[in-house]
Design a protein around this motif. Structure first.
Motif, mmCIF file in Angstrom:
data_model
loop_
_atom_site.group_PDB
_atom_site.id
_atom_site.type_symbol
_atom_site.label_atom_id
_atom_site.label_comp_id
_atom_site.label_asym_id
_atom_site.label_seq_id
_atom_site.Cartn_x
_atom_site.Cartn_y
_atom_site.Cartn_z
ATOM 1 N N PRO A 16 0.810 -1.230 0.000
ATOM 2 C CA PRO A 16 0.000 0.000 0.000
ATOM 3 C C PRO A 16 0.834 1.267 0.000
ATOM 4 N N TRP A 17 2.058 1.210 0.556
ATOM 5 C CA TRP A 17 2.906 2.394 0.548
ATOM 6 C C TRP A 17 3.286 2.786 -0.874
ATOM 7 N N GLY A 18 3.501 1.782 -1.728
ATOM 8 C CA GLY A 18 3.850 2.081 -3.111
ATOM 9 C C GLY A 18 2.736 2.816 -3.831
ATOM 10 N N LEU A 19 1.504 2.340 -3.672
ATOM 11 C CA LEU A 19 0.354 2.998 -4.295
ATOM 12 C C LEU A 19 0.145 4.398 -3.717
ATOM 13 N N SER A 20 0.304 4.526 -2.410
ATOM 14 C CA SER A 20 0.106 5.831 -1.771
ATOM 15 C C SER A 20 1.118 6.847 -2.273
ATOM 16 N N LEU A 21 2.381 6.424 -2.376
ATOM 17 C CA LEU A 21 3.417 7.323 -2.876
ATOM 18 C C LEU A 21 3.145 7.713 -4.322
ATOM 19 N N ALA A 40 6.617 7.284 -11.603
ATOM 20 C CA ALA A 40 6.041 6.502 -10.514
ATOM 21 C C ALA A 40 5.049 5.471 -11.035
ATOM 22 N N VAL A 41 4.191 5.885 -11.969
ATOM 23 C CA VAL A 41 3.195 4.958 -12.518
ATOM 24 C C VAL A 41 3.865 3.852 -13.319
ATOM 25 N N THR A 42 4.823 4.225 -14.149
ATOM 26 C CA THR A 42 5.532 3.240 -14.967
ATOM 27 C C THR A 42 6.298 2.248 -14.098
ATOM 28 N N ALA A 43 6.987 2.767 -13.094
ATOM 29 C CA ALA A 43 7.756 1.893 -12.208
ATOM 30 C C ALA A 43 6.850 0.913 -11.481
ATOM 31 N N LEU A 44 5.695 1.382 -11.027
ATOM 32 C CA LEU A 44 4.782 0.492 -10.315
ATOM 33 C C LEU A 44 4.161 -0.533 -11.261
ATOM 34 N N GLY A 45 3.945 -0.122 -12.527
ATOM 35 C CA GLY A 45 3.472 -1.088 -13.521
ATOM 36 C C GLY A 45 4.476 -2.200 -13.730
ATOM 37 N N ALA A 46 5.767 -1.834 -13.754
ATOM 38 C CA ALA A 46 6.821 -2.838 -13.894
ATOM 39 C C ALA A 46 6.887 -3.739 -12.665
ATOM 40 N N VAL A 47 6.758 -3.152 -11.491
ATOM 41 C CA VAL A 47 6.761 -3.943 -10.251
ATOM 42 C C VAL A 47 5.607 -4.932 -10.253
ATOM 43 N N SER A 48 4.440 -4.487 -10.704
ATOM 44 C CA SER A 48 3.287 -5.373 -10.780
ATOM 45 C C SER A 48 3.550 -6.557 -11.690
ATOM 46 N N ALA A 49 4.241 -6.304 -12.812
ATOM 47 C CA ALA A 49 4.510 -7.376 -13.767
ATOM 48 C C ALA A 49 5.483 -8.406 -13.220
ATOM 49 N N SER A 51 6.283 -8.884 -9.835
ATOM 50 C CA SER A 51 6.000 -9.430 -8.501
ATOM 51 C C SER A 51 4.539 -9.800 -8.283
ATOM 52 N N GLY A 52 3.671 -9.310 -9.149
ATOM 53 C CA GLY A 52 2.249 -9.633 -9.027
ATOM 54 C C GLY A 52 1.456 -8.666 -8.174
ATOM 55 N N THR A 53 2.133 -7.771 -7.474
ATOM 56 C CA THR A 53 1.453 -6.772 -6.648
ATOM 57 C C THR A 53 2.130 -5.415 -6.822
ATOM 58 N N PRO A 54 1.364 -4.334 -6.726
ATOM 59 C CA PRO A 54 -0.096 -4.308 -6.678
ATOM 60 C C PRO A 54 -0.689 -4.699 -8.032
ATOM 61 N N PRO A 55 -1.964 -5.094 -8.073
ATOM 62 C CA PRO A 55 -2.556 -5.465 -9.366
ATOM 63 C C PRO A 55 -2.563 -4.283 -10.333
ATOM 64 N N LEU A 56 -2.423 -4.595 -11.606
ATOM 65 C CA LEU A 56 -2.323 -3.538 -12.608
ATOM 66 C C LEU A 56 -3.564 -2.654 -12.626
ATOM 67 N N TRP A 57 -4.732 -3.262 -12.429
ATOM 68 C CA TRP A 57 -5.957 -2.462 -12.461
ATOM 69 C C TRP A 57 -5.979 -1.433 -11.324
ATOM 70 N N ALA A 58 -5.392 -1.791 -10.173
ATOM 71 C CA ALA A 58 -5.350 -0.854 -9.051
ATOM 72 C C ALA A 58 -4.420 0.313 -9.356
ATOM 73 N N ALA A 153 -3.514 4.265 -17.812
ATOM 74 C CA ALA A 153 -3.381 2.949 -18.451
ATOM 75 C C ALA A 153 -2.112 2.888 -19.299
ATOM 76 N N TYR A 154 -1.856 3.942 -20.046
ATOM 77 C CA TYR A 154 -0.671 3.973 -20.905
ATOM 78 C C TYR A 154 0.615 3.836 -20.095
ATOM 79 N N GLN A 155 0.760 4.655 -19.072
ATOM 80 C CA GLN A 155 1.984 4.644 -18.278
ATOM 81 C C GLN A 155 2.184 3.302 -17.575
ATOM 82 N N ALA A 156 1.126 2.757 -16.998
ATOM 83 C CA ALA A 156 1.251 1.493 -16.270
ATOM 84 C C ALA A 156 1.528 0.324 -17.209
ATOM 85 N N VAL A 157 0.854 0.316 -18.349
ATOM 86 C CA VAL A 157 1.026 -0.790 -19.293
ATOM 87 C C VAL A 157 2.421 -0.767 -19.909
#
Length: 208
Positions: A16-21, A40-49, A51-58, A153-157
């Motif tokens: 949750p800290w990652g999403l909050s930041l 931040a969005v792109t990095a978290l999208g990569a982390v999701s891919a 590690s599986g968390t947080p989910p991409l939709w979130a 969506a673009y940045q995360a994907v």
């Protein structure tokens, strides 16, 4: 060898800290273009891919909500104080950007607002100018909402896709995904600049 602290870093970002930041950075990015909201969005999208968390939709949903809130806040700042009532807004470069946004908004609100969401400095100028020049909120907010969702969506994907192409090295995947996103953003910025220059040149030639 993989650094021993990589799993801890991924766990921290994936929680949750990652999403909050990310939400905080994306919101602040609407006002201060030097804040790395896109990264931040792109990095978290990569982390999701990887590690599986947080989910991409979130990630997409939170990024879109934060982007919408930031752009809407800039709009109300423009509506409340105008585009020339503060000293920093009188700087010649800021004035040029606001004038650029005013001209573009007169030509077509929806297209300009949507495009500006993907160009950091342009979106600040467009959002403030839209509020200051009396663009109707009922016309502005739906476009901003769609643009924010598309941007999130673009940045995360981008982050997720690049990370998938580099298996086995999660930290490198995150770094490469950020580099790719920055490169794509620079290309988009250049493309918008060239199109606008060509349009201005054509308009100038058409005037008597």
């Amino acid at each position: 060898m993989r650094p021993s602290n990589v799993p801890q870093i991924l766990d921290l970002l994936g929680g949750p800290w990652g999403l909050s930041l990310m939400v905080l950075l994306v919101f602040a990015d609407a006002f201060l273009v030097v804040i790395p909201g896109e990264i931040a969005v792109t990095a978290l999208g990569a982390v999701s891919a990887v590690s599986g968390t947080p989910p991409l939709w979130a990630i997409i949903g939170c990024a879109a909500a934060a982007a919408f809130a930031g752009d809407a806040s800039c709009f109300w700042v423009g509506r409340t104080i105008g585009s020339s009532n503060r000293r920093w807004m009188r700087h010649h470069r800021i004035r040029a950007a606001l004038e650029w946004a005013r001209v573009r908004l007169q030509a077509g609100t929806a297209t300009v607002v949507f495009t500006a969401r993907f160009v950091p400095f342009a979106r600040l100028a467009v959002n403030i100018t839209a509020g200051a020049t009396g663009v109707r909120a009922l016309r502005f907010f739906p476009v901003v909402a769609v643009a924010a969702a598309a941007w999130g969506a673009y940045q995360a994907v981008v982050g997720a896709v690049v990370a998938r192409l580099i298996p086995g090295e999660p930290l490198i995947a995150v770094i490469v995904s950020i580099a790719v996103a920055l490169a794509l953003g620079a290309i988009a910025d250049l493309a918008v600049t060239l199109v606008n220059r060509r349009r201005d040149r054509a308009r100038g030639n058409a005037e008597p």
